[in-house]
Write an enzyme that holds these catalytic residues in place. Structure first.
Site, PDB file in Angstrom:
ATOM      1  N   ARG A 225      11.376   3.828   3.554  1.00  0.00           N
ATOM      2  CA  ARG A 225      10.930   2.895   4.604  1.00  0.00           C
ATOM      3  C   ARG A 225      12.155   2.100   5.042  1.00  0.00           C
ATOM      4  O   ARG A 225      12.920   1.614   4.213  1.00  0.00           O
ATOM      5  CB  ARG A 225       9.856   1.965   4.074  1.00  0.00           C
ATOM      6  CG  ARG A 225       9.571   0.820   5.028  1.00  0.00           C
ATOM      7  CD  ARG A 225       8.299   0.111   4.702  1.00  0.00           C
ATOM      8  NE  ARG A 225       7.149   0.928   5.051  1.00  0.00           N
ATOM      9  CZ  ARG A 225       5.896   0.460   5.087  1.00  0.00           C
ATOM     10  NH1 ARG A 225       5.654  -0.796   4.808  1.00  0.00           N
ATOM     11  NH2 ARG A 225       4.899   1.251   5.417  1.00  0.00           N
TER      12      ARG A 225
ATOM     13  N   LYS B  65      24.977  -5.759  -1.039  1.00  0.00           N
ATOM     14  CA  LYS B  65      26.439  -5.922  -1.156  1.00  0.00           C
ATOM     15  C   LYS B  65      27.166  -5.239  -0.007  1.00  0.00           C
ATOM     16  O   LYS B  65      28.382  -5.156   0.005  1.00  0.00           O
ATOM     17  CB  LYS B  65      26.931  -5.339  -2.488  1.00  0.00           C
ATOM     18  CG  LYS B  65      26.314  -5.982  -3.716  1.00  0.00           C
ATOM     19  CD  LYS B  65      26.902  -5.356  -4.972  1.00  0.00           C
ATOM     20  CE  LYS B  65      26.209  -5.875  -6.221  1.00  0.00           C
ATOM     21  NZ  LYS B  65      26.595  -5.098  -7.407  1.00  0.00           N
TER      22      LYS B  65
ATOM     23  N   HIS C 249       5.173   6.504  11.400  1.00  0.00           N
ATOM     24  CA  HIS C 249       4.699   6.319  10.023  1.00  0.00           C
ATOM     25  C   HIS C 249       3.722   7.481   9.789  1.00  0.00           C
ATOM     26  O   HIS C 249       2.508   7.298   9.795  1.00  0.00           O
ATOM     27  CB  HIS C 249       4.009   4.957   9.925  1.00  0.00           C
ATOM     28  CG  HIS C 249       3.641   4.529   8.538  1.00  0.00           C
ATOM     29  ND1 HIS C 249       3.792   5.339   7.427  1.00  0.00           N
ATOM     30  CD2 HIS C 249       3.111   3.360   8.083  1.00  0.00           C
ATOM     31  CE1 HIS C 249       3.371   4.669   6.357  1.00  0.00           C
ATOM     32  NE2 HIS C 249       2.959   3.480   6.727  1.00  0.00           N
TER      33      HIS C 249
ATOM     34  N   ARG D 122       0.799  -1.222   0.000  1.00  0.00           N
ATOM     35  CA  ARG D 122       0.000   0.000   0.000  1.00  0.00           C
ATOM     36  C   ARG D 122       0.831   1.271   0.000  1.00  0.00           C
ATOM     37  O   ARG D 122       0.634   2.161  -0.819  1.00  0.00           O
ATOM     38  CB  ARG D 122      -0.849   0.067   1.277  1.00  0.00           C
ATOM     39  CG  ARG D 122      -2.276  -0.299   1.152  1.00  0.00           C
ATOM     40  CD  ARG D 122      -2.759  -0.686   2.546  1.00  0.00           C
ATOM     41  NE  ARG D 122      -1.932  -1.786   3.005  1.00  0.00           N
ATOM     42  CZ  ARG D 122      -2.224  -3.043   2.738  1.00  0.00           C
ATOM     43  NH1 ARG D 122      -3.301  -3.364   2.105  1.00  0.00           N
ATOM     44  NH2 ARG D 122      -1.407  -4.028   3.114  1.00  0.00           N
ATOM     45  N   THR D 123       1.744   1.376   0.961  1.00  0.00           N
ATOM     46  CA  THR D 123       2.452   2.647   1.137  1.00  0.00           C
ATOM     47  C   THR D 123       3.308   2.964  -0.085  1.00  0.00           C
ATOM     48  O   THR D 123       3.319   4.084  -0.583  1.00  0.00           O
ATOM     49  CB  THR D 123       3.307   2.595   2.416  1.00  0.00           C
ATOM     50  OG1 THR D 123       2.458   2.248   3.500  1.00  0.00           O
ATOM     51  CG2 THR D 123       3.962   3.931   2.698  1.00  0.00           C
TER      52      THR D 123
END
Ligand code: NCD
Length: 323
Positions: A112, A90, A140, A62-63
Site C-alpha cells: 500500500r 531515514k 485497490h 482491514r486490508t
C-alpha cells in the site's frame, strides 16, 4: 509459452487491465477458499515455503490484517513492514527497500502506498510478485474484487445489475477499481456525489452520473458508499460535514424510497453520521461485515493464483493434495 487467458501473470496492480475471464477466475477461485476460515484449524499448506512481505506506507486496518490472515491461513511466512518503523523514514527509496527485501529471497510483496502508480513502478523493477493493496487515488483491486464477490453472494450474478458508487469518487481508488471490474463483468455502473468530488472526465469511463442520492436510490440494486477521504483533501471541497450528511449521506429515511431490494456496501473505515448513518450501516440492507469476511477468501485466491496455482485445482490444493 503463451499463458491461458484466465491466468493473471506476475502481478495484480489493478482491474483496468484485467479481462472479464480473469476477474471471474479470481471470484470463482475465492469460493472454495471461503470455507477455510470457518474451520476450527484455519490452516492449509497451499503456500508452504513462500515468503511474503506486507509493505504498508499508508494506514490500514482491514486490508493489512486481511492479507495477513489470508497468507497465514495458506501457510506462507509473512513479515509486516509499516513505514513508521522502517528505513523509509531515514530516506531510503522504494526501490532500494524492495531490492534489500529481494536480497533476502522473498517471493511476493503486498504494498500500500500513497502515490498513484507506485505498485506498477515496483512490479516493473523486482522479480517477486507484487499485489497492489491501494496506491494513492489509483486502484485497490482486491477491495473491488471482494465487493463484487459480496454482490454475487447476494444477487447470484453481477451482469445486468445496477451499481452506484456514492460519495468521494475523486479521491477513491476503491471507486476506480469497482468501475473497471463491474463494467468488465457487464454491470451498469453509476456514480453520485458532489461535483467537487467527481473526476471531471468520469462519464468517459462509461458510467452514468447522478446529481442526487435520491435518484441513485431509485435506480440502483447496489449502493457502494465511499468514505470521505478527508486526508487527501485540501480545504474547499465541502462546506461542512453536517451539510454533506444531509445532502449526500445515506440515511434510512432516504432508503425508504427504494423501490426494491437495495444492497448497501462500504469498504470501511466508515465515517458514521457523515457518508452513512449508523442505522443504515447496521441495518438489514447492509453487507458490510460480509465484505470483510469475503476479503480474506478473495486475497487467498489472488495469492494462490499469482504463485502459479491453477483455478480448477484450488479445491484439491486446499486439502493438501498434489495439484
Ligand atoms: C479503502 C482504502 O484504503 O482505499 N479502505 C479499505 O481498504 N478497506 C477505502 C478508504 O480508505 O476509504
Amino acid at each position: 509459452m503463451s499463458q491461458p487467458s484466465s491466468s493473471l501473470g506476475k502481478d495484480l496492480v489493478g482491474l483496468e487491465s484485467l479481462s472479464a475471464e480473469q476477474i471471474l477466475t479470481i471470484l470463482n477461485t475465492a469460493e472454495p477458499f471461503k470455507e477455510i476460515s470457518e474451520r476450527r484449524i484455519k490452516k492449509v499448506p497451499v503456500l508452504r515455503g513462500k515468503t511474503i512481505v506486507n509493505l504498508f506506507f499508508e494506514a490500514s486496518t482491514r486490508t493489512r490484517v486481511s492479507f495477513e490472515f489470508a497468507e497465514k491461513r495458506l501457510s506462507a511466512d509473512t513479515v509486516n513492514i509499516a513505514t513508521s518503523g522502517s528505513s523509509v523514514v531515514k530516506g531510503e527509496t522504494l526501490v532500494d527497500t524492495a531490492r534489500n527485501l529481494e536480497a533476502m529471497r522473498i517471493d511476493m510483496v503486498v504494498m500500500r502506498h500513497g502515490s498513484s502508480g507506485a505498485a506498477k513502478f515496483l512490479a516493473e523493477r523486482i522479480p517477486s510478485n507484487v499485489i497492489n493493496a491501494g496506491d494513492g487515488s489509483h486502484e485497490h483491486p482486491t477491495q473491488a474484487l471482494l465487493d463484487m464477490l459480496t454482490i454475487r453472494d447476494h444477487y447470484g450474478k453481477i451482469e445486468g445489475l445496477k451499481v452506484c458508487l456514492v460519495g468521494d469518487i475523486l479521491h477513491s481508488r476503491v471507486a476506480r477499481s469497482n468501475v473497471f471490474g463491474l463494467l468488465a463483468l457487464g454491470a451498469e455502473v453509476a456514480v453520485c456525489g458532489p461535483k467537487t468530488l467527481l473526476p471531471r472526465d468520469i462519464a468517459e469511463l462509461g458510467v452514468t452520473v447522478f446529481s442526487r442520492v435520491e435518484e441513485a436510490i431509485q435506480w440502483a440494486d447496489v449502493l457502494n458508499v465511499l468514505r470521505l477521504q478527508l486526508e487527501r483533501m485540501e480545504a474547499g471541497f465541502l462546506p461542512s460535514l453536517r451539510e454533506y450528511n444531509q445532502v449526500w449521506g445515506v440515511s434510512s429515511a432516504k432508503l425508504e424510497q427504494a423501490p426494491g431490494d437495495l444492497l448497501i456496501l462500504h469498504p470501511g473505515p466508515m465515517n458514521r453520521g457523515v457518508e452513512i448513518d449508523s442505522d443504515v450501516a447496521d441495518g438489514p440492507h447492509a453487507m458490510i461485515l460480509h465484505q470483510v469476511t469475503n476479503g480474506v477468501a478473495v486475497r487467498m485466491a489472488v495469492l494462490y493464483l499469482l504463485t502459479g496455482g491453477a483455478p480448477d485445482t484450488a479445491e484439491a490444493a486446499k486439502e493438501g493434495a498434489e495439484g
